[in-house]
Design an enzyme around this catalytic site. Structure first.
Site, PDB file in Angstrom:
ATOM      1  N   THR B  71       1.564   1.621   4.405  1.00  0.00           N
ATOM      2  CA  THR B  71       0.381   0.921   3.924  1.00  0.00           C
ATOM      3  C   THR B  71      -0.226   1.780   2.821  1.00  0.00           C
ATOM      4  O   THR B  71      -0.348   3.005   2.972  1.00  0.00           O
ATOM      5  CB  THR B  71      -0.608   0.595   5.062  1.00  0.00           C
ATOM      6  OG1 THR B  71      -1.731  -0.081   4.489  1.00  0.00           O
ATOM      7  CG2 THR B  71      -1.091   1.809   5.824  1.00  0.00           C
ATOM      8  N   GLU B  72      -0.569   1.133   1.696  1.00  0.00           N
ATOM      9  CA  GLU B  72      -0.859   1.928   0.495  1.00  0.00           C
ATOM     10  C   GLU B  72      -2.165   2.700   0.587  1.00  0.00           C
ATOM     11  O   GLU B  72      -2.416   3.571  -0.232  1.00  0.00           O
ATOM     12  CB  GLU B  72      -0.830   1.063  -0.759  1.00  0.00           C
ATOM     13  CG  GLU B  72      -1.848  -0.060  -0.811  1.00  0.00           C
ATOM     14  CD  GLU B  72      -1.201  -1.412  -0.539  1.00  0.00           C
ATOM     15  OE1 GLU B  72      -0.254  -1.472   0.276  1.00  0.00           O
ATOM     16  OE2 GLU B  72      -1.651  -2.412  -1.133  1.00  0.00           O
ATOM     17  N   ASN B  73      -3.006   2.392   1.591  1.00  0.00           N
ATOM     18  CA  ASN B  73      -4.195   3.203   1.758  1.00  0.00           C
ATOM     19  C   ASN B  73      -3.898   4.532   2.445  1.00  0.00           C
ATOM     20  O   ASN B  73      -4.828   5.285   2.743  1.00  0.00           O
ATOM     21  CB  ASN B  73      -5.308   2.427   2.479  1.00  0.00           C
ATOM     22  CG  ASN B  73      -4.853   1.775   3.744  1.00  0.00           C
ATOM     23  OD1 ASN B  73      -3.746   1.248   3.816  1.00  0.00           O
ATOM     24  ND2 ASN B  73      -5.680   1.797   4.755  1.00  0.00           N
ATOM     25  N   SER B 113       0.298   8.371  -1.831  1.00  0.00           N
ATOM     26  CA  SER B 113       0.761   7.068  -1.362  1.00  0.00           C
ATOM     27  C   SER B 113       1.389   6.270  -2.509  1.00  0.00           C
ATOM     28  O   SER B 113       2.416   5.601  -2.333  1.00  0.00           O
ATOM     29  CB  SER B 113      -0.415   6.297  -0.764  1.00  0.00           C
ATOM     30  OG  SER B 113       0.035   5.079  -0.214  1.00  0.00           O
TER      31      SER B 113
END
Lengths: 231, 236
Positions: B71-73, B113
């Site tokens: 997840t890019e967070n 990320s």
């Protein structure tokens, strides 16, 4: 300033932020949002601010409250529009706030570059899109890239889990998000933490943001805000 | 249900059966489509699922496939959505929905990320779309309407970063307008980045000399050509 200042209140922590400053504000949605520092900044009164943050506020708390108070001239962010971003939406549609949309990875990398002393870098994101307009491009090894400049902050307001008395920081889960890059990218980095622990009690291997990047720390009460669960 | 999967097309399961028309049923539901896509995710992939419909795919990935969700967070090893006491405001996915962590999860900051995305380390991402063009152009961030507030998030970084970019969408808009098009009229997210488009009516490979249809549901290839207004190649 060599030594990190440990301050008693969020109001002391944000003292001196000038009108017209560029302020990097941590958080992804509500996770990692430095609520107490933003509330203190609203009380402090600085205005005409440029805010760099992933979102442009949720509901009427945190960044949304700062926007609602009319203190923000411009927002650089990746994702202003959300289900509960009505404060920003109204200001934007009324032409009362400037918006620069920056792809999320470029937002992070441009701040990283600022903190790392990089003059600019070539990145592949947004090639061929409307967000490439006006940017220098260059083909390297057959692939097109865009020239991206650093984003520096006069101040960073971030949230971390714990600090030690020197200002070394550890984070919690995905609340880490922009904290480490913003801490390095600002002239003055101000951090709210859930607790300050004795120097030597953080595992040096686990420190994420070393104290060299941290100027002011304030411990705040842990805030219990609501998040929506899965449908 | 097994007829959903005649079109299994992961690299390690090459299709030899040609294009399959499923005419004995209607179009796929989004849940069925998620199941079809899940079957095509290669074992052991690092996978990013876009906000919205693609998150359903996670429900259909068997644990033994060893797929690790990004997840890019700032997390690898994301688990299912959190519920009740599991909800932790410090642990959300890219859609800001509370999630859980799986054993072996790791956290990292935003620059890392997106570096792992841009650096070609992420195997697959599945994104929603407003439009995909025959050449693989993707439009999924902005309607371009004058009163729309632009919001790009990580879409442009994902589009050019993941090694394989798949799209999950309905083939037609609510007004019946095709979303698989000769060229996008909506503002682009990425150029020539999509390899395959999964829709309720069919699976299409894009970015080559012609659009190849691998499977259809509830409609024939000939009827699809007419509704899309473009020639479609079939699997040899």
């Amino acid at each position: 300033m060599a030594r990190t200042q440990l301050l008693e209140t969020a109001d002391e922590a944000v003292a001196g932020i000038e009108d017209g400053s560029t302020v990097l504000v941590g958080g992804f949605g509500l996770a990692g949002m430095p609520f107490d520092l933003i509330d203190a900044l609203i009380r402090q009164g600085a205005t005409d601010l440029t805010i760099v943050s992933n979102n442009a506020g949720n509901g009427e708390v945190g960044l949304a409250a700062l926007l609602k108070a009319g203190r923000v001239r411009k927002v650089l962010c990746s994702f202003p529009r959300q289900s509960d971003s009505y404060v920003f939406d109204e200001l934007y549609l009324a032409g009362r706030i400037e918006l620069e949309v920056v792809p999320q990875g470029n937002l992070a990398e441009r701040m990283r570059a600022a903190g790392a002393g990089i003059g600019a870098f070539y990145g592949p994101t947004a090639v061929g899109t409307s967000l490439a307009e006006g940017k220098e491009s260059r083909v390297i090894d057959g692939r097109e890239y865009l020239l991206e400049y650093p984003i520096r902050g006069d101040y960073a307001l971030i949230s971390a889990h714990h600090a030690d008395r020197l200002g070394n920081l550890v984070y919690r889960k995905t609340a880490r998000n922009f904290g480490p890059v913003m801490a390095a990218a600002a002239s003055t980095t101000i951090v709210q933490v859930n607790g300050v622990v004795e120097t030597g009690s953080l595992d040096p291997e686990a420190v994420v943001t070393p104290s060299i990047y941290v100027d002011r720390v304030v411990a705040v009460e842990e805030r219990h805000y609501t998040v929506q669960g899965a449908r | 249900m097994t007829d959903l999967f005649h079109a299994g097309t992961a690299e390690d399961h090459p299709v030899e059966t040609g294009t399959v028309e499923h005419l004995d049923r209607g179009p796929l539901t989004m849940d069925e489509l998620a199941e079809v896509i899940a079957r095509d995710i290669p074992e052991g992939s690092f996978l990013n699922l876009g906000i919205g419909q693609p998150t359903k795919i996670a429900d259909h990935l068997p644990a033994e496939l060893g797929v690790i969700l990004h997840t890019e967070n700032g997390m690898l090893g994301m688990g299912p959505a959190a519920d009740g006491d599991q909800i932790d405001p410090d642990l959300t996915n890219a859609g800001k929905v509370p999630v859980t962590e799986l054993p072996g999860a790791s956290y990292f900051h935003h620059a890392d990320s997106f570096a792992m995305m841009r650096g070609g380390h992420l195997d697959v991402c599945v994104l929603g779309a407003y439009q995909v063009a025959a050449n693989g152009d993707l439009a999924n961030w902005h309607t371009g309407k004058p009163d729309a507030i632009p919001a790009v998030g990580g879409a442009m970084d994902l589009a050019i970063g993941a090694k394989d970019v798949l799209v999950m969408m309905t083939l037609f808009g609510k007004d019946g307008t095709p979303k698989l098009v000769r060229s996008c009229s909506y503002p682009l997210t990425g150029v020539g980045c999509v390899s395959r488009v999964y829709t309720d009516h069919g699976i299409f490979e894009v970015g080559g000399e012609s659009v190849v249809v691998r499977a259809t549901w509830g409609i024939s290839v000939a009827d699809l050509e007419e509704r899309l207004g473009m020639p479609l190649a079939t699997v040899a």
